[in-house]
Each structure stands twice: as structure tokens, then as C-alpha cells.
Design a protein around this motif. Structure first.
Motif, mmCIF file in Angstrom:
data_model
loop_
_atom_site.group_PDB
_atom_site.id
_atom_site.type_symbol
_atom_site.label_atom_id
_atom_site.label_comp_id
_atom_site.label_asym_id
_atom_site.label_seq_id
_atom_site.Cartn_x
_atom_site.Cartn_y
_atom_site.Cartn_z
ATOM 1 N N VAL A 203 0.866 -1.184 0.000
ATOM 2 C CA VAL A 203 0.000 0.000 0.000
ATOM 3 C C VAL A 203 0.899 1.230 0.000
ATOM 4 N N PRO A 204 0.828 2.080 -1.025
ATOM 5 C CA PRO A 204 1.770 3.200 -1.134
ATOM 6 C C PRO A 204 1.508 4.288 -0.098
ATOM 7 N N SER A 205 2.572 5.004 0.238
ATOM 8 C CA SER A 205 2.482 6.166 1.117
ATOM 9 C C SER A 205 2.717 7.428 0.285
ATOM 10 N N ASP A 206 2.782 8.579 0.964
ATOM 11 C CA ASP A 206 3.031 9.839 0.262
ATOM 12 C C ASP A 206 4.516 10.061 -0.013
ATOM 13 N N HIS A 207 5.369 9.259 0.620
ATOM 14 C CA HIS A 207 6.814 9.430 0.446
ATOM 15 C C HIS A 207 7.285 8.679 -0.800
ATOM 16 N N ARG A 208 8.192 9.304 -1.560
ATOM 17 C CA ARG A 208 8.707 8.696 -2.781
ATOM 18 C C ARG A 208 10.229 8.736 -2.791
ATOM 19 N N VAL A 209 10.798 7.753 -3.419
ATOM 20 C CA VAL A 209 12.245 7.715 -3.619
ATOM 21 C C VAL A 209 12.571 8.552 -4.851
ATOM 22 N N SER A 214 7.060 5.185 -5.162
ATOM 23 C CA SER A 214 6.390 5.307 -3.870
ATOM 24 C C SER A 214 6.954 4.300 -2.874
ATOM 25 N N VAL A 215 7.169 4.778 -1.656
ATOM 26 C CA VAL A 215 7.584 3.902 -0.562
ATOM 27 C C VAL A 215 6.323 3.339 0.093
ATOM 28 N N PRO A 216 6.220 2.046 0.285
ATOM 29 C CA PRO A 216 4.998 1.488 0.883
ATOM 30 C C PRO A 216 4.774 1.986 2.309
ATOM 31 N N ASP A 217 3.517 2.250 2.613
ATOM 32 C CA ASP A 217 3.148 2.521 3.999
ATOM 33 C C ASP A 217 3.202 1.226 4.804
ATOM 34 N N PHE A 218 2.736 0.151 4.175
ATOM 35 C CA PHE A 218 2.886 -1.181 4.755
ATOM 36 C C PHE A 218 2.750 -2.211 3.640
ATOM 37 N N VAL A 219 3.312 -3.366 3.867
ATOM 38 C CA VAL A 219 3.147 -4.505 2.963
ATOM 39 C C VAL A 219 2.282 -5.538 3.666
#
Length: 498
Positions: A203-209, A214-219
């Protein structure tokens, strides 16, 4: 062209032929030939978006797993697979899907990123690249782990459409969690994994590399056992240091995903699931969680010791400023005491750690026993009150049922009465008049009947008398005639003789 130059090209061609990743068209149902990786061959509902692409990952001409990839977040939404025999993970080269960035590309299979730079238009516009992870704190973390396969199966998992950004520590713990869950908790309670369907997602978060991936909020991981007496279970891993993998029900996991999500068709046969197996699985999950806590505690203690060494190293320049004589004398005098204090310190720390560990273990066991006892007592109490409540609730219902039956009986009687009245009213009036006047006619007819009987009896008696007298008269007449004939004959005979 020389044979030496033909060999690498031939090897590359063979590798591309072995490793495939077919983009599923919009006109194809589900994931086409990769539908077999889903329970009842039905992909999850409620997760697909217009910017998602469906990929059937293949290797060596065989389907390996299915992936739903987000071209907007540049991470997989989920990867679905069947359990296989685990093997030792070996790092492979990462691949990309050329058709995601360039739908008109002539390359129908996945290919190495370096080979795609000059061959694919708009490379990296809709999918992540290895260069997006360079000089960052994140690594490529697989959703479908290569360690869950053996031999050639692992190659197909090394595609960037099956990876999401993870820190090194979280990636290691995610891999450890998934491998432990598969080997200890899930596969052993589902016929060694023969009927086990698994979906892992992010599930993606608002933070990106680098403002790209997108950095996942959780897997998350969801498992469905399709064997008789099966089960379904979900797990969540938040991308924060210190968080332990959580076990949840599949329905609770679906609530954390987009609205209307259903991961397994018919909720993985919810009506026939075996709760006893799920309890045993949860016990093994607790062992996996304890294992992660121990690993986390060891890593934190190692970090603490390294920081202490750094602080002691920084204090050395201050000691170097003292005079050599005082340092030498102080060192000679203080060394035994320092060693003694260090020994006492290490002994006390070791004893304290062991005591604390024993207390923690005893407390944990006591809390576990107490928790189980309270849970059982609460369950029994709830069951008892539920049974009483059901009986109390059923009393008014039973009374209502009795009243309804009485009302139905009265209505039936009334209905029969009305039917009788209707039938009576439906008889013609003439018949009713005849029925009513029948007694009067009967009473009035009695004298006439008696008269007729008397007349009949008198006529009969008269007839009998007439018959008797007629018979007697006839007899006398016959006798008289006979006598007369006899007399006349005698007279004739007498006259002849004379």
C-alpha cells in the motif's frame, strides 16, 4: 561475425526466451493463463485502477506468478502465487517490462535494464528502474520472494514489477517473516502447501524515492488454504523500525485496502473453514513474532555497544593530554582496580540481564497463562450469557408463535363457518320451503294414509270373503251338476230295462 561475438547474443536470446512477462490485454478475462494462481481462478476485486497493468510472469515457457502493477506509484499492487518448494536464494539480475513504457515495443518479454536503455522508448516513465534506487536509503524488496522457489523458478521473481522500496533492515525482516510464516505456520497446515494460494501486496504512502517510486506505507500477505477444512489468514508489516508483523483476519485486512476489496472468491470458503487449524497457526505465528523480537533486540544491543565503543574512542585524546608520568603511575595503580571493577561490572550486567530475561520470560509465561485463562473464562461466560439470552429472547418468540397458531385456528373455524353459511345461503329458497313444510305435509298426510290403509285392508278382507264364497259356490255347483248327470243316467237305464 565471429563465433565469439555470436555466443553472447545467443545466450541473451535464450535468456529472453526463457524469461517472459506477458502484459494482459484489456479484452482478456482476469489474468488469462495466470488465473490459476488465484483461488477459484478469480483475481481480487476492488483493487484494479485504470493506471494498473496486469502481468503474467513466466519462465521457461511456464507461468510462475501474476502481478498487478501500478504505473502511477511504480510499485506492484500485489503479486499472486502458489506455494512451491523453498530453496536457497541466489541474487539474479533485475529485469524490466519494456511494454509498460513502450506499448509499441517489439520486445514481448522482460529484459535486462541495461539492454533496454537504447531499445525502449520512454524507459522509466511508467515503471521503476534500478537507477531510481541508487544513492538512496532504500533497496529493492520483493513481494514474491525468490527464496520461496528453487532452481530456475527464482529468476522470474527478479523483476522490478515485483519489487517495492524497503530499507535494508525492514527488507531483511520482511524476508525472514515471510519465509518463517511459510515454513512454520502456513504450508504445514495446508497439505504441505499443495492447496495454498498466497497474495502479497503493498500500500503506497506519500513518500517517494527521488520523487519517482512510492515507498509502501505497509506490505501485506493474505493466504487461503483450499484443502478440505481450509482457512484464510492475513498479515501486515508496517514500514517502521520496531514494528512486528501483525496477524489479522482477511476481512480486517480488506478494510485497510480500497473500499469494496475482496481478496478471495467467496471469502475462501468461509463457511467451511477450520477454526482449530487457525488456532494452531496463530500459535506458530506467535513463535515467528517472538523470533523477530529477539532479532530486533540483538540488533539494538549491537548498535548500543558500537556507540559505546565510539564514545570511548573519542575520550582517548583527552587522556593523551595528561602527563606521561602521572598516566604511567595512575595506570599501574588503577589497572587492577579497573580490571576488578570491569569484572564486577560485567558480572553484574550479565547477572542482571539474565535475571531480567528470566523475569521477562516468567512474566510472559504467566501473562500468557493468565491471558488464556481469562480468555477461556470470558469465552465461557459470554457463551453462557449468550445461551441464556437466546433462551430469553426465544420466549417472546415462542409466545408469539403460540398466539399466531391460536389466531390461525380461530380464523380457520371462522372460515369454515362462513363457508357453511355461504353454502346454506346458496341453496334455492324453494328447497328451503320444501324442507320447512315437510313436517306439516307429513303430519297432515297421516289420516289419509291411515284411511287408505283401512280401505286397503277392508278391500283385501272383502276380496278374501268373496273368493271363499265363490269357491264354495263353485264347488256346490259342480257337485250339483255331477249329481244331476248321475241321476239322469240312472233314470235312462231304468227306462231301457223296462
Amino acid at each position: 561475425m565471429r563465433p565469439a561475438s555470436l555466443f553472447p547474443l545467443g545466450s541473451l536470446f535464450v535468456f529472453f526466451w526463457l524469461v517472459e512477462g506477458r502484459i494482459i490485454g484489456e479484452d482478456e478475462a482476469g489474468f488469462a493463463e495466470c488465473n490459476k494462481f488465484f483461488y477459484e481462478e478469480t483475481p481480487p476485486k476492488g483493487l484494479a485502477e485504470p493506471f494498473h497493468v496486469k502481468i503474467c510472469q513466466k519462465y521457461n515457457g511456464k507461468e510462475r506468478f501474476a502481478t498487478l502493477y501500478s504505473t502511477q506509484e511504480k510499485i506492484p499492487v500485489y503479486s499472486a502465487f502458489r506455494y512451491a518448494v523453498s530453496g536457497e536464494s541466489r541474487e539474479q539480475g533485475w529485469m524490466i517490462e519494456p511494454q509498460i513504457d513502450d506499448p509499441n515495443s517489439n520486445f514481448g518479454e522482460m529484459m535486462n535494464e541495461a539492454d533496454a536503455v537504447n531499445s525502449v522508448d520512454n524507459l522509466g516513465s511508467k515503471q521503476a528502474l534500478s537507477t531510481d534506487y541508487l544513492d538512496s536509503d532504500y533497496q529493492k524488496g520483493q513481494l514474491y520472494l525468490s527464496s520461496l522457489n528453487s532452481d530456475d523458478f527464482q529468476v522470474a521473481t527478479y523483476t522490478l514489477t515485483n519489487a517495492a522500496p524497503m530499507t535494508q533492515s525492514l527488507r531483511e525482516r520482511w524476508y525472514m517473516n515471510v519465509n518463517s510464516l511459510m515454513d512454520l505456520a502456513l504450508a504445514p497446515y495446508c497439505g504441505n502447501g499443495d492447496d495454498l494460494y498466497v497474495i502479497t501486496g503493498a500500500v503506497p504512502s506519500d513518500h517517494r524515492v527521488k520523487d519517482k517510486v512510492s515507498v509502501p506505507d505497509f506490505v501485506w500477505l493474505a493466504a487461503c488454504c483450499a484443502a478440505p477444512g481450509g482457512w484464510a489468514m492475513g498479515f501486515i508489516k508496517h514500514m517502521r523500525d520496531g514494528d512486528i508483523i501483525e496477524d489479522v483476519m482477511v476481512k480486517d485486512l480488506e478494510k485497510l485496502l480500497p473500499s469494496g476489496t475482496q481478496l478471495f472468491q467467496n471469502n475462501c470458503g468461509e463457511a467451511d473453514q477450520d477454526t482449530e487449524k487457525m488456532k494452531k497457526i496463530l500459535e506458530m505465528v506467535n513463535h515467528v513474532q517472538d523470533e523477530e523480537r529477539m532479532v530486533q533486540a540483538k540488533s539494538s544491543s549491537s548498535q548500543l555497544s558500537s556507540s559505546q565503543n565510539k564514545r570511548s574512542a573519542r575520550s582517548l585524546p583527552d587522556e593523551a593530554n595528561e602527563s606521561s608520568l602521572l598516566r604511567t603511575i595512575g595506570g599501574i595503580v588503577a589497572t587492577p582496580f579497573v580490571k576488578l571493577f570491569q569484572l564486577i561490572y560485567y558480572l553484574m550486567v550479565g547477572i542482571l540481564k539474565n535475571v531480567l530475561y528470566c523475569l521477562w520470560y516468567i512474566t510472559k509465561q504467566f501473562v500468557g497463562i493468565l491471558e488464556n485463562g481469562v480468555h477461556r473464562m470470558c469465552s465461557a461466560t459470554v457463551s453462557y450469557f449468550m445461551a441464556i439470552g437466546e433462551e430469553l429472547v426465544s420466549i417472546p418468540w415462542k409466545v408469539v408463535k403460540v398466539i399466531v397458531k391460536i389466531i390461525r385456528a380461530l380464523l380457520r373455524i371462522l372460515c369454515c363457518l362462513l363457508k357453511t353459511i355461504c353454502r346454506i345461503l346458496s341453496i334455492p329458497i324453494r328447497v328451503l320451503v320444501d324442507i320447512v313444510s315437510f313436517p306439516m305435509y307429513t303430519v297432515c298426510a297421516i289420516p289419509a294414509v291411515l284411511k287408505d290403509i283401512a280401505v286397503g285392508l277392508g278391500g283385501t278382507f272383502y276380496l278374501l270373503l268373496d273368493t271363499a264364497f265363490g269357491t264354495i259356490g263353485s264347488l256346490f255347483h259342480v257337485l250339483f251338476s255331477v249329481c244331476k248327470r248321475i241321476g239322469s243316467k240312472v233314470s235312462y237305464d231304468n227306462s231301457g230295462e223296462l
